[in-house]
Write an enzyme that holds these catalytic residues in place. Structure first.
Site, PDB file in Angstrom:
ATOM      1  CB  VAL A  11      -0.953  -0.008   1.206  1.00 52.40           C
ATOM      2  CG1 VAL A  11      -1.702   1.325   1.322  1.00 52.40           C
ATOM      3  CG2 VAL A  11      -1.943  -1.157   1.103  1.00 52.40           C
ATOM      4  CB  THR A  86      -3.317  -3.971  10.357  1.00 52.16           C
ATOM      5  OG1 THR A  86      -3.968  -4.059   9.069  1.00 52.16           O
ATOM      6  CG2 THR A  86      -2.945  -2.529  10.623  1.00 52.16           C
ATOM      7  CG  ASN A 211     -11.795  -5.483   1.772  1.00 49.45           C
ATOM      8  OD1 ASN A 211     -11.983  -5.068   0.639  1.00 49.45           O
ATOM      9  ND2 ASN A 211     -10.657  -5.320   2.402  1.00 49.45           N
ATOM     10  CB  CYS A 263      -7.626  -7.341   1.564  1.00 53.07           C
ATOM     11  SG  CYS A 263      -6.378  -6.105   1.164  1.00 53.07           S
TER      12      CYS A 263
END
Length: 436
Positions: A11, A86, A211, A263
């Site tokens: 990212v 994360t 998501n 994700c």
């Protein structure tokens, strides 16, 4: 504007390079000295189409630089983005926010001017509140705002997604944050990309909700594919038939071996933990996670069935084509191929695998799998071929060559990239997903 991007992973690097391409002055920061050294040498830490060229052009233009020093990198920055990992926390599956909070602490200790601190990492609801508290407790005398700005990048198409987004979501609690972020994204606003300003907690939840919904669409069509196989229907036609409804849409309705990647698996799990913490159960998402986990092993059993069942599998060879969770990336995180390969090796099958980009990362995850240099090396002497990832390299295989080198003309197409009638016409025992 001057932008600091803390974290030079997927990212952070993509976002930093794209911001630089818009004309901003961007510094990407990472504590991994070897990663920064490689970036200085033009070597990308990830595979993403077009990224090396984009980074190189903006480094040459003087708009993009790299450092290991956070204090140096955030000096004079108008916006400081937190784009660190994360991952799912061991034990309870919640998002591990230790990296985010450590960066927030270091920003507070080194803030030398007024700035907006932006959480680009995917974080649970309320994380921005804690980041704000950490910054306040650091004792900084400079004005700051904490903003949520989730990313919606698809691996393999990240640059296009950043430059031509469906929407930009900005969660801000004050005018200072909104003004700075409006300027950061002004190049996209001029291109009429929609910007949605919300509260910070709302913005944090939007990312997880998006998501989880997409993961639900994938899981739904996978269950419909199973039903299609039972009743003699065609899941691709079902997908088209429902996807033509504007209320549903055609995307994420491609049946396959289940979702993976960086994700969907961790974000659905983190959403479940957040919902549990707030005593607001999300039963649909719970079912999605459970069904998807089960599906990956089920795809391995589907391959076993094609070679005569688990009882007959020992000693046979299966060629596995595609290892990454999707094409145009080297990302192996939660890839269905891992579970498929494990199911096969547990049954005593020798697995030979090829992937255009993912084998280096796949090797430690699949120690019992033989990694080979091209698809035909995997196919040679095989009793079955399983397509797990729909790389373009697998869309036009030389089937005359395949039949000459394989032990048996058995093809299990877990991505439905070939037509059943074509493959059977070529003499293959062909198995696909949700099609007779």
């Amino acid at each position: 504007m001057k932008i600091a991007m803390v974290g030079s992973g997927y990212v952070g690097l993509v976002s930093g390079a794209c911001f630089a391409d818009f004309g901003h002055d961007v510094v990407c920061i990472d504590k991994d000295q070897s990663k920064i050294d490689r970036l200085h040498d033009g070597v990308m830490p990830i595979y993403e189409p077009g990224l090396a060229e984009l980074v190189g052009a903006n480094v040459k233009a003087g708009r993009l630089s790299f450092t290991t020093s956070l204090a140096e990198g955030i000096r004079d920055a108008d916006a400081i983005f937190i784009a660190v990992g994360t991952p799912s926390r061991r034990g309870d599956g919640h998002a591990d926010l230790s990296f985010v909070y450590a960066v927030a602490q270091e920003i507070g200790e080194n803030l030398a001017n007024d700035a907006v601190v932006v959480t680009k990492s995917t974080v649970p609801v309320g994380t921005g509140d804690e980041v704000e508290r950490i910054l306040k407790d650091s004792g900084t005398s400079h004005r700051f705002a904490v903003v949520s700005n989730p990313e919606f990048l698809r691996e393999g198409a990240a640059i296009a997604d950043f430059k031509r987004p469906d929407r930009i979501v900005i969660g801000a609690e004050d005018e200072f944050g909104r003004e700075v972020m409006s300027e950061v994204y002004r190049p996209l606003f001029l291109n009429e990309s929609p910007i949605l300003f919300t509260g910070r907690r709302t913005s944090e939840l939007i990312k997880y909700a998006a998501n989880a919904f997409l993961a639900t669409k994938i899981t739904f069509i996978n269950e419909m594919a199973d039903l299609c196989e039972k009743v003699g229907a065609n899941v691709q036609d079902v997908s088209r038939g429902i996807g033509m409804d504007n209320r549903i849409g055609p995307k994420f309705l491609h049946a396959g071996p289940g979702y993976g990647g960086s994700c969907f698996p961790k974000d659905t799990l983190a959403l479940l933990k957040t919902a549990e913490d707030y005593d607001s159960p999300t039963r649909i998402v719970e079912a999605v996670v459970k069904v998807n986990d089960s599906r990956k092993r089920a795809m391995g059993r589907k391959v076993l069935e094609a070679i005569g069942g688990a009882e007959q599998a020992r000693g046979k060879k299966v060629a596995l084509l595609g290892l990454t969770f999707k094409p145009n990336t080297d990302d192996m995180r939660e890839s269905p191929a891992i579970a498929v390969a494990q199911t096969l090796t547990d049954a005593g099958v020798h697995v030979a695998a090829f992937d255009p980009e993912g084998m280096q990362l796949a090797k430690p995850l699949m120690p019992e799998v033989e990694m080979v240099n091209d698809p035909y090396a995997a196919i040679e002497g095989s009793d079955a071929i399983a397509i797990v990832t729909e790389w373009d390299a697998f869309r036009a295989l030389d089937f005359d060559r395949v039949k000459q080198t394989a032990n048996a003309p058995v093809l299990i197409d877990l991505r439905n990239i070939y037509r059943p009638e074509d493959m059977r016409g070529l003499g293959f025992d062909y198995v696909s997903i949700g099609r007779a």
